[in-house]
Design a protein around this motif. Structure first.
Motif, PDB file in Angstrom:
ATOM      1  N   MET A 112       0.981  -1.255   0.079  1.00  0.00           N
ATOM      2  CA  MET A 112       0.076   0.036   0.036  1.00  0.00           C
ATOM      3  C   MET A 112       0.835   1.277   0.093  1.00  0.00           C
ATOM      4  SD  MET A 112      -3.089  -0.454  -0.109  1.00  0.00           S
ATOM      5  CE  MET A 112      -4.650  -0.477   0.886  1.00  0.00           C
ATOM      6  N   ALA A 113       1.779   1.242   0.725  1.00  0.00           N
ATOM      7  CA  ALA A 113       2.745   2.401   0.847  1.00  0.00           C
ATOM      8  C   ALA A 113       3.334   2.642  -0.436  1.00  0.00           C
ATOM      9  CB  ALA A 113       3.921   2.172   1.972  1.00  0.00           C
ATOM     10  N   TRP A 114       3.785   1.697  -1.201  1.00  0.00           N
ATOM     11  CA  TRP A 114       4.447   1.832  -2.447  1.00  0.00           C
ATOM     12  C   TRP A 114       3.461   2.437  -3.438  1.00  0.00           C
ATOM     13  CZ3 TRP A 114       4.130   0.270  -7.571  1.00  0.00           C
ATOM     14  CH2 TRP A 114       5.064   0.306  -8.331  1.00  0.00           C
ATOM     15  N   LEU A 115       2.190   1.831  -3.532  1.00  0.00           N
ATOM     16  CA  LEU A 115       1.163   2.505  -4.367  1.00  0.00           C
ATOM     17  C   LEU A 115       0.902   4.028  -4.055  1.00  0.00           C
ATOM     18  CD1 LEU A 115      -1.707  -0.342  -4.460  1.00  0.00           C
ATOM     19  CD2 LEU A 115      -0.158   0.720  -6.243  1.00  0.00           C
ATOM     20  N   HIS A 116       0.701   4.228  -2.822  1.00  0.00           N
ATOM     21  CA  HIS A 116       0.309   5.673  -2.369  1.00  0.00           C
ATOM     22  C   HIS A 116       1.495   6.579  -2.738  1.00  0.00           C
ATOM     23  CE1 HIS A 116      -2.746   3.874   0.687  1.00  0.00           C
ATOM     24  NE2 HIS A 116      -3.296   4.091  -0.566  1.00  0.00           N
ATOM     25  N   ARG A 117       2.658   6.365  -2.657  1.00  0.00           N
ATOM     26  CA  ARG A 117       3.827   7.160  -2.850  1.00  0.00           C
ATOM     27  C   ARG A 117       3.878   7.333  -4.601  1.00  0.00           C
ATOM     28  NH1 ARG A 117       9.634   5.069  -1.908  1.00  0.00           N
ATOM     29  NH2 ARG A 117       8.279   3.283  -1.402  1.00  0.00           N
ATOM     30  N   THR A 163       3.898  -5.309  -6.698  1.00  0.00           N
ATOM     31  CA  THR A 163       2.602  -4.059  -6.789  1.00  0.00           C
ATOM     32  C   THR A 163       2.676  -3.484  -8.005  1.00  0.00           C
ATOM     33  OG1 THR A 163       3.071  -3.873  -4.250  1.00  0.00           O
ATOM     34  CG2 THR A 163       1.823  -2.150  -5.391  1.00  0.00           C
ATOM     35  N   SER A 164       1.543  -2.894  -8.523  1.00  0.00           N
ATOM     36  CA  SER A 164       1.654  -2.134  -9.664  1.00  0.00           C
ATOM     37  C   SER A 164       0.221  -1.164  -9.648  1.00  0.00           C
ATOM     38  CB  SER A 164       1.740  -3.033 -10.844  1.00  0.00           C
ATOM     39  OG  SER A 164       0.181  -3.007 -11.535  1.00  0.00           O
ATOM     40  N   LEU A 165       0.620  -0.059 -10.276  1.00  0.00           N
ATOM     41  CA  LEU A 165      -0.068   1.243 -10.257  1.00  0.00           C
ATOM     42  C   LEU A 165      -0.332   1.464 -11.623  1.00  0.00           C
ATOM     43  CD1 LEU A 165      -1.133   3.887  -8.802  1.00  0.00           C
ATOM     44  CD2 LEU A 165       1.068   4.877  -9.576  1.00  0.00           C
ATOM     45  N   PHE A 214      -0.932   4.584 -18.225  1.00  0.00           N
ATOM     46  CA  PHE A 214       0.386   4.816 -17.758  1.00  0.00           C
ATOM     47  C   PHE A 214       0.653   3.820 -16.404  1.00  0.00           C
ATOM     48  CE2 PHE A 214       3.582   6.047 -14.751  1.00  0.00           C
ATOM     49  CZ  PHE A 214       4.634   6.839 -15.399  1.00  0.00           C
ATOM     50  N   THR A 215       1.521   2.712 -16.565  1.00  0.00           N
ATOM     51  CA  THR A 215       1.699   1.678 -15.429  1.00  0.00           C
ATOM     52  C   THR A 215       2.875   1.724 -14.869  1.00  0.00           C
ATOM     53  OG1 THR A 215       0.155   0.383 -16.669  1.00  0.00           O
ATOM     54  CG2 THR A 215       1.373  -0.803 -14.813  1.00  0.00           C
ATOM     55  N   HIS A 216       3.130   1.737 -13.464  1.00  0.00           N
ATOM     56  CA  HIS A 216       4.380   1.673 -12.849  1.00  0.00           C
ATOM     57  C   HIS A 216       4.486   0.432 -12.117  1.00  0.00           C
ATOM     58  CE1 HIS A 216       7.986   3.873 -10.694  1.00  0.00           C
ATOM     59  NE2 HIS A 216       8.228   2.455 -10.931  1.00  0.00           N
ATOM     60  N   ALA A 217       5.172  -0.577 -12.392  1.00  0.00           N
ATOM     61  CA  ALA A 217       5.083  -1.834 -11.771  1.00  0.00           C
ATOM     62  C   ALA A 217       6.437  -2.156 -11.003  1.00  0.00           C
ATOM     63  CB  ALA A 217       5.012  -3.033 -12.606  1.00  0.00           C
ATOM     64  N   GLU A 235      -2.075  -7.734 -13.594  1.00  0.00           N
ATOM     65  CA  GLU A 235      -2.913  -8.096 -12.743  1.00  0.00           C
ATOM     66  C   GLU A 235      -2.546  -7.494 -11.198  1.00  0.00           C
ATOM     67  OE1 GLU A 235      -3.567 -12.488 -12.819  1.00  0.00           O
ATOM     68  OE2 GLU A 235      -2.177 -12.224 -14.797  1.00  0.00           O
ATOM     69  N   GLY A 236      -1.271  -7.217 -11.178  1.00  0.00           N
ATOM     70  CA  GLY A 236      -0.962  -6.356 -10.022  1.00  0.00           C
ATOM     71  C   GLY A 236      -1.574  -6.869  -8.411  1.00  0.00           C
ATOM     72  N   TRP A 237      -1.112  -6.158  -7.706  1.00  0.00           N
ATOM     73  CA  TRP A 237      -1.705  -6.301  -6.207  1.00  0.00           C
ATOM     74  C   TRP A 237      -2.644  -5.239  -5.761  1.00  0.00           C
ATOM     75  CZ3 TRP A 237      -1.822  -9.222  -2.088  1.00  0.00           C
ATOM     76  CH2 TRP A 237      -0.721 -10.021  -2.139  1.00  0.00           C
ATOM     77  N   THR A 238      -2.985  -4.384  -6.887  1.00  0.00           N
ATOM     78  CA  THR A 238      -3.919  -3.298  -6.770  1.00  0.00           C
ATOM     79  C   THR A 238      -5.346  -3.859  -6.276  1.00  0.00           C
ATOM     80  OG1 THR A 238      -2.639  -1.889  -8.107  1.00  0.00           O
ATOM     81  CG2 THR A 238      -4.567  -0.906  -7.318  1.00  0.00           C
TER      82      THR A 238
END
Lengths: 117, 147
Positions: free
Chosen positions: A84-89, B2-4, B111-114, B127-130
């Motif tokens: 979660m911390a990684w995502l939010h940052r 994790t991916s955003l 835009f994806t940052h993984a 699929e990511g952790w999001t």
């Protein structure tokens, strides 16, 4: 090393069961609970609760610690918290960046259209 | 692990968005978490080329990230590796992927940052952790309100 996909599958498999979700929800608001405390709200026998705890533990969602004759079960939130911390940052970082990118590209588009006329 | 992913619709053609996102001149004008300045912007947007961006936050601290262009398909697709200099904020290498799609009003940017833990996580980062985390949060929320 545990494969990422396996880990995700196990997490979801662990979360599909309402009893296991209730156990996690209960643990989220306590600093650990004994197995009999966890079993109390459910109309199932202790061995069934133990099986649910096995599933949750292998998914890395809880851990069990034995002291004397009591086993204390705790939520293992750290991996989740780190993710979660990684995502939010990065979400803050990239949202702000993409806002500025949008302004920049849109003004460049307008300028290009003016010269194309 | 994790991916955003962020999706933006921009009223500009893909070529303009692509150049703004990948050229040194473009990057200097948008990169960073706040309105602090970009101090160094270098970019060689072709496969094997590198980029380096140094910026100052409004609070005063300076940060630098850099990486390599792994895929460049103008004006629709870019993949680049990402690493912080010194590794103090996030020691691991991660990956940024940008997809541009022409839409009637301009461009849709995905835009994806993984984060990369290992090869398996890279391959399945879409699929990511999001989703997993959102789902877990939702489950906790329902579990709590149902008590």
């Amino acid at each position: 090393m545990v494969n990422y996909q396996d880990r995700l599958d196990r997490t979801f498999a662990a979360l599909t069961d309402p009893t296991r979700r209730a156990i996690l929800a209960r643990l989220e608001h306590s600093d650990g609970a004994s197995i009999s405390q966890l079993a109390e709200p459910f109309e199932i026998k202790l061995p069934a609760v133990m099986k649910h705890l096995d599933v949750l533990e292998s998914a890395g969602l809880i851990n069990r610690k034995k002291s004397g004759r009591t086993v204390t079960v705790r939520l293992r939130a750290q991996p989740m918290r780190e993710a979660m911390a990684w995502l939010h940052r990065y979400e803050r970082f990239w949202s702000a960046s993409l806002d500025r990118l949008t302004l920049l590209a849109e003004s460049a588009e307008k300028a290009t259209r003016r010269t194309e006329r | 692990m994790t991916s955003l992913t962020l999706v933006r619709r921009i009223r500009a053609r893909p070529q303009i968005v692509f150049d703004a996102m990948t050229t040194a001149e473009g990057i200097a004008r948008w990169w960073g978490p706040d309105a602090g300045p970009v101090l160094i912007s270098e970019s060689d947007p072709r496969v094997g080329g590198r980029y380096r961006v140094r910026f100052r936050r409004q609070a005063g601290s300076e940060h630098e990230c850099s990486g390599e262009f792994l895929k460049v398909v103008k004006p629709e697709h870019v993949i680049m590796s990402w690493r912080w200099k010194g590794g103090e904020e996030d020691p691991a290498e991660s990956r940024v992927e940008i997809r541009l799609r022409a839409i009637p009003e301009g461009t849709e940017v995905t835009f994806t940052h993984a984060q990369l833990d290992n090869e398996a996580s890279r391959q399945s980062h879409e699929e990511g952790w999001t989703g997993a985390l959102n789902k877990l949060e939702a489950l906790f929320a329902t579990g709590v309100s149902g008590q």
